[in-house]
Design a protein around this motif. Sequence first.
Motif, PDB file in Angstrom:
ATOM      1  N   ILE A 183       0.900  -1.154   0.000  1.00 44.36           N
ATOM      2  CA  ILE A 183       0.000   0.000   0.000  1.00 44.36           C
ATOM      3  C   ILE A 183       0.936   1.201   0.000  1.00 44.36           C
ATOM      4  O   ILE A 183       1.781   1.332   0.887  1.00 44.36           O
ATOM      5  N   GLN A 184       0.799   2.081  -0.996  1.00 45.11           N
ATOM      6  CA  GLN A 184       1.713   3.210  -1.117  1.00 45.11           C
ATOM      7  C   GLN A 184       0.971   4.527  -1.316  1.00 45.11           C
ATOM      8  O   GLN A 184      -0.055   4.577  -2.003  1.00 45.11           O
ATOM      9  N   TYR A 185       1.508   5.569  -0.696  1.00 47.05           N
ATOM     10  CA  TYR A 185       1.006   6.931  -0.877  1.00 47.05           C
ATOM     11  C   TYR A 185       2.209   7.841  -1.071  1.00 47.05           C
ATOM     12  O   TYR A 185       3.314   7.558  -0.579  1.00 47.05           O
ATOM     13  N   SER A 186       1.977   8.958  -1.777  1.00 45.61           N
ATOM     14  CA  SER A 186       3.049   9.931  -1.959  1.00 45.61           C
ATOM     15  C   SER A 186       2.464  11.336  -1.876  1.00 45.61           C
ATOM     16  O   SER A 186       1.248  11.515  -1.857  1.00 45.61           O
ATOM     17  N   ILE A 208       4.713 -10.074  11.172  1.00 47.32           N
ATOM     18  CA  ILE A 208       5.836  -9.164  10.965  1.00 47.32           C
ATOM     19  C   ILE A 208       5.403  -8.101   9.958  1.00 47.32           C
ATOM     20  O   ILE A 208       4.966  -8.424   8.856  1.00 47.32           O
ATOM     21  N   TYR A 209       5.507  -6.847  10.355  1.00 44.77           N
ATOM     22  CA  TYR A 209       5.064  -5.738   9.519  1.00 44.77           C
ATOM     23  C   TYR A 209       6.270  -4.978   8.962  1.00 44.77           C
ATOM     24  O   TYR A 209       7.329  -4.902   9.585  1.00 44.77           O
ATOM     25  N   TYR A 210       6.042  -4.392   7.789  1.00 44.77           N
ATOM     26  CA  TYR A 210       7.071  -3.617   7.099  1.00 44.77           C
ATOM     27  C   TYR A 210       6.505  -2.231   6.793  1.00 44.77           C
ATOM     28  O   TYR A 210       5.402  -2.103   6.259  1.00 44.77           O
ATOM     29  N   ILE A 211       7.258  -1.205   7.137  1.00 42.71           N
ATOM     30  CA  ILE A 211       6.885   0.182   6.823  1.00 42.71           C
ATOM     31  C   ILE A 211       8.123   0.838   6.231  1.00 42.71           C
ATOM     32  O   ILE A 211       9.220   0.686   6.767  1.00 42.71           O
ATOM     33  N   SER A 212       7.951   1.568   5.150  1.00 38.34           N
ATOM     34  CA  SER A 212       9.092   2.341   4.648  1.00 38.34           C
ATOM     35  C   SER A 212       8.643   3.760   4.327  1.00 38.34           C
ATOM     36  O   SER A 212       7.494   3.996   3.960  1.00 38.34           O
ATOM     37  N   LYS A 233      18.686  11.368  -1.102  1.00 34.76           N
ATOM     38  CA  LYS A 233      17.379  10.953  -0.602  1.00 34.76           C
ATOM     39  C   LYS A 233      17.575  10.084   0.640  1.00 34.76           C
ATOM     40  O   LYS A 233      18.519   9.302   0.725  1.00 34.76           O
ATOM     41  N   ILE A 234      16.672  10.233   1.610  1.00 34.10           N
ATOM     42  CA  ILE A 234      16.733   9.425   2.828  1.00 34.10           C
ATOM     43  C   ILE A 234      15.640   8.368   2.764  1.00 34.10           C
ATOM     44  O   ILE A 234      14.522   8.641   2.336  1.00 34.10           O
ATOM     45  N   MET A 235      15.969   7.155   3.179  1.00 38.82           N
ATOM     46  CA  MET A 235      14.971   6.090   3.245  1.00 38.82           C
ATOM     47  C   MET A 235      15.007   5.492   4.636  1.00 38.82           C
ATOM     48  O   MET A 235      16.074   5.188   5.178  1.00 38.82           O
ATOM     49  N   LEU A 236      13.823   5.352   5.233  1.00 39.65           N
ATOM     50  CA  LEU A 236      13.687   4.728   6.550  1.00 39.65           C
ATOM     51  C   LEU A 236      12.843   3.473   6.387  1.00 39.65           C
ATOM     52  O   LEU A 236      11.801   3.502   5.726  1.00 39.65           O
ATOM     53  N   SER A 263       5.257   3.346   2.258  1.00 38.58           N
ATOM     54  CA  SER A 263       4.805   2.021   1.835  1.00 38.58           C
ATOM     55  C   SER A 263       4.521   1.169   3.070  1.00 38.58           C
ATOM     56  O   SER A 263       5.281   1.199   4.043  1.00 38.58           O
ATOM     57  N   LEU A 264       3.426   0.426   3.025  1.00 31.98           N
ATOM     58  CA  LEU A 264       3.058  -0.491   4.105  1.00 31.98           C
ATOM     59  C   LEU A 264       2.944  -1.899   3.533  1.00 31.98           C
ATOM     60  O   LEU A 264       2.454  -2.079   2.419  1.00 31.98           O
ATOM     61  N   ASN A 265       3.354  -2.893   4.310  1.00 32.21           N
ATOM     62  CA  ASN A 265       3.218  -4.277   3.882  1.00 32.21           C
ATOM     63  C   ASN A 265       3.349  -5.183   5.105  1.00 32.21           C
ATOM     64  O   ASN A 265       3.565  -4.705   6.223  1.00 32.21           O
ATOM     65  N   THR A 266       3.210  -6.452   4.890  1.00 32.86           N
ATOM     66  CA  THR A 266       3.430  -7.437   5.939  1.00 32.86           C
ATOM     67  C   THR A 266       4.312  -8.533   5.364  1.00 32.86           C
ATOM     68  O   THR A 266       4.277  -8.792   4.156  1.00 32.86           O
TER      69      THR A 266
END
Length: 200
Positions: free
Chosen positions: A84-87, A173-177, A159-162, A96-99
Amino acid sequence: MKKKWFLGLAFLASLIMVSACNHQSPSKETSQTSSSSSSSVNDSSSDLSQLTKDTQRIGSDDYGYVNIPKDWVTFHDVNGGDDIQYSDGTDINIISLNTITAEKAGVKDLSEISAEEMANRFYVGWESKKEVTKQIAGSRTTIAGNVAYKITILTQQGKIMLIWVLGTPDKKIYYISLEGTKAALVHVLPLIEQTWSTSK
């Protein structure tokens, strides 16, 4: 080889310091009297209310939910898979959200791998990419009461990525970027760490 999560790079410290100056986590414990603790709770609620002003809540029951700026729109990176992505309307500032499923992790059962191990995989994967500078760091934080492993990456383009990888008591287990410019991240970073949850 297991990566150490406290690498303390200058750009990471400066990003965190700017964020900390603007926002204080409501989960921080303080040793105050009951009256000042009550005041602190009210202040935290007020801070969170101010933080979430002009935001929208996005996500799903599978990927978790988080508040983001109200003017951000649905986005889909060609390499985003089922994220799931928004900008903010550009291809620069993106959340971005995922599992992580057993299939994505390459294991038979998700209980075979931990959030920390998945974070280490992401760390090693990003560390070897050409677009990443030598400035990559890992740290531990807390999101919605869960231990989260945060990877901070600086690309050659500035560019910074977290990336956050967190496990919950139900063994998901969840993933967020979050990626983009420092100006955008300073505002959105505390939204992620203070508003993410498994429920809408």
